[in-house]
Design a protein around this motif. Structure first.
Motif, PDB file in Angstrom:
ATOM      1  N   VAL A 154      -4.416  -5.487  -3.184  1.00 45.48           N
ATOM      2  CA  VAL A 154      -5.285  -6.666  -3.228  1.00 45.48           C
ATOM      3  C   VAL A 154      -5.364  -7.247  -1.824  1.00 45.48           C
ATOM      4  CG1 VAL A 154      -5.543  -9.022  -4.109  1.00 45.48           C
ATOM      5  CG2 VAL A 154      -4.774  -7.194  -5.637  1.00 45.48           C
ATOM      6  N   SER A 201      -3.910  -4.808 -10.062  1.00 46.04           N
ATOM      7  CA  SER A 201      -5.135  -5.257 -10.707  1.00 46.04           C
ATOM      8  C   SER A 201      -5.498  -4.255 -11.791  1.00 46.04           C
ATOM      9  CB  SER A 201      -6.263  -5.366  -9.678  1.00 46.04           C
ATOM     10  OG  SER A 201      -7.493  -5.682 -10.296  1.00 46.04           O
ATOM     11  N   CYS A 236      -9.690  -6.476  -3.971  1.00 43.71           N
ATOM     12  CA  CYS A 236      -8.851  -5.351  -3.599  1.00 43.71           C
ATOM     13  C   CYS A 236      -9.131  -4.850  -2.190  1.00 43.71           C
ATOM     14  CB  CYS A 236      -9.031  -4.222  -4.619  1.00 43.71           C
ATOM     15  SG  CYS A 236      -8.347  -4.637  -6.218  1.00 43.71           S
ATOM     16  N   ASP A 254      -4.456  -9.461 -13.132  1.00 44.13           N
ATOM     17  CA  ASP A 254      -4.104  -9.251 -11.727  1.00 44.13           C
ATOM     18  C   ASP A 254      -2.927 -10.147 -11.381  1.00 44.13           C
ATOM     19  OD1 ASP A 254      -7.483  -9.091 -10.290  1.00 44.13           O
ATOM     20  OD2 ASP A 254      -6.490  -7.888 -11.808  1.00 44.13           O
TER      21      ASP A 254
END
Length: 401
Positions: free
Chosen positions: A370, A350, A16, A345
């Motif tokens: 992400v 996510s 992320c 994800d």
């Protein structure tokens, strides 16, 4: 959906987005009135959500439930640079959490005698799984569900799914329809990773095949079976198998994905989910997904024998204390025992979740953002997420996570 070949702690191909500074939401000041609710210190749940944002997530939404208790926490932004917080119960792509729905339907069919876990898949998919050491005559349904089949992961092939590998590929393919057969065929151009049943490796291709087997066994799509067997009975009105519809209902945070080599995120909110099919095509809301997992763990969807099969785990390599059952993962708790979950994800969203063994306490964390260029930042976000889940499920008072 796990769009990666690595273990399911991180299910896309990266981690992320690392932001430049931590934002502490709801912090008190020394002059605050002690009895004013607006100036009370933030809860541990809120502090832990802030820690995930500080570690690098653009936006964080947390949903927690226990008997007679629902708590939410938010931190960061729904869209980078706007200052607008994520919605409390917004829609998001649940990715590989779809696998738990699909596995639940499969085990219901096992209970009905329509499928068998330990028989080869060949009779259901004659001649489909062949080549490069992959052989459906030697692979069982259980091995597909548990990722012990050795079948390679189709999402490891940029040529098969270009929309997952670059901003240009995403823009050119975001409305593209995929057939599961073409994705399976792409995967089988790669060699089998190991002899079936001898090891463990996460592969989205396994669940494409499970979805196809459900259709062969019932005469209806896996999505229809999920709807009729799970979504409708539980009243999960905000959870869908969207087919070719690439749009999320509102409200939702913006999915933001920074592809390898890019210096800024791409808005990836619009996506034709057929690229994931039974491996990760669904979307939902935190409250709906929470309700599904609590129903599953409390025995409302499967009989004791089938739930026990789902919870027979294979150790996940290089992740001590974690195991993978039949579409369900387990992780040890610091306070003893373990919790059950399946995160997911896919391109800018996510999520991770955790449910106690009795289904009485659950927590779900959704993050938007992400960045494939920052694995270290992603590891920090993952660690902060695991800490939040552990704190919430181990809190001495279930009404005060």
């Amino acid at each position: 959906m796990n769009l990666a070949t690595r273990p399911p702690r991180s299910r896309l191909r990266a981690a992320c987005l690392l932001t430049a500074a931590a934002v502490l939401v709801g912090a008190t000041t020394a002059a605050a009135a002690p009895n004013d609710p607006s100036h009370r210190p933030p809860s541990r749940l809120q502090r832990d959500a802030d820690a995930i944002h500080a570690a690098g997530a653009i936006g964080v939404t947390v949903h927690y439930s226990a008997p007679a208790t629902i708590r939410t926490a938010r931190s960061g932004e729904a869209e980078l640079g706007t200052g607008r917080p994520p919605p409390r119960n917004g829609y998001y792509r649940i990715g590989s959490t779809t696998k738990t729905f699909v596995a639940t339907v499969t085990l219901q069919l096992v209970a009905e005698g329509r499928l068998r876990l330990d028989e080869p898949i060949e009779p259901w998919l004659p001649g489909l799984v062949r080549g490069n050491g992959n052989d459906g005559r030697r692979i069982t349904l259980r091995q597909l569900l548990q990722h012990t089949s050795g079948i390679p992961n189709y999402t490891a092939l940029p040529a098969a799914v270009p929309g997952l590998y670059s901003a240009r590929g995403y823009r050119e393919n975001r409305f593209r329809h995929y057939r599961p057969e073409e994705l399976v065929a792409a995967a089988l151009t790669l060699p089998s990773r190991f002899e079936p049943g001898t090891s463990w490796a996460y592969s989205n291709t396994n669940y494409l095949l499970v979805g196809m087997i459900i259709e062969r066994a019932t005469g209806r799509s896996w999505g229809t079976e999920v709807h009729d067997r799970i979504l409708r009975p539980l009243g999960l009105h905000d959870t869908r198998v969207p087919g070719d519809d690439p749009y999320l209902p509102r409200p939702h945070a913006q999915a933001q994905h920074t592809f390898t080599g890019d210096d800024r995120p791409t808005d990836t909110t619009v996506l034709n989910h057929t690229v994931a099919d039974a491996a990760g095509a669904m979307y939902g809301t935190p409250s709906d997904i929470d309700r599904f997992f609590t129903a599953l763990l409390s025995g409302r969807l499967l009989g004791p024998a089938e739930l026990a099969e789902m919870q027979r785990v294979h150790p996940i390599p290089d992740e001590p204390g974690r195991g993978y059952g039949l579409g369900l993962e387990s992780t040890e708790l610091s306070c003893g025992g373990r919790y059950w979950q399946h995160g997911g994800d896919v391109l800018g969203f996510s999520s991770e979740n955790g449910v106690t063994a009795d289904g009485r306490r659950a927590v779900l964390v959704v993050k938007n953002g992400v960045d494939e260029n920052d694995e270290a930042g992603g590891a920090r976000v993952d660690a902060a997420t695991r800490t939040l889940i552990d704190h919430a499920l181990c809190a001495p008072d279930s009404s005060r996570p």
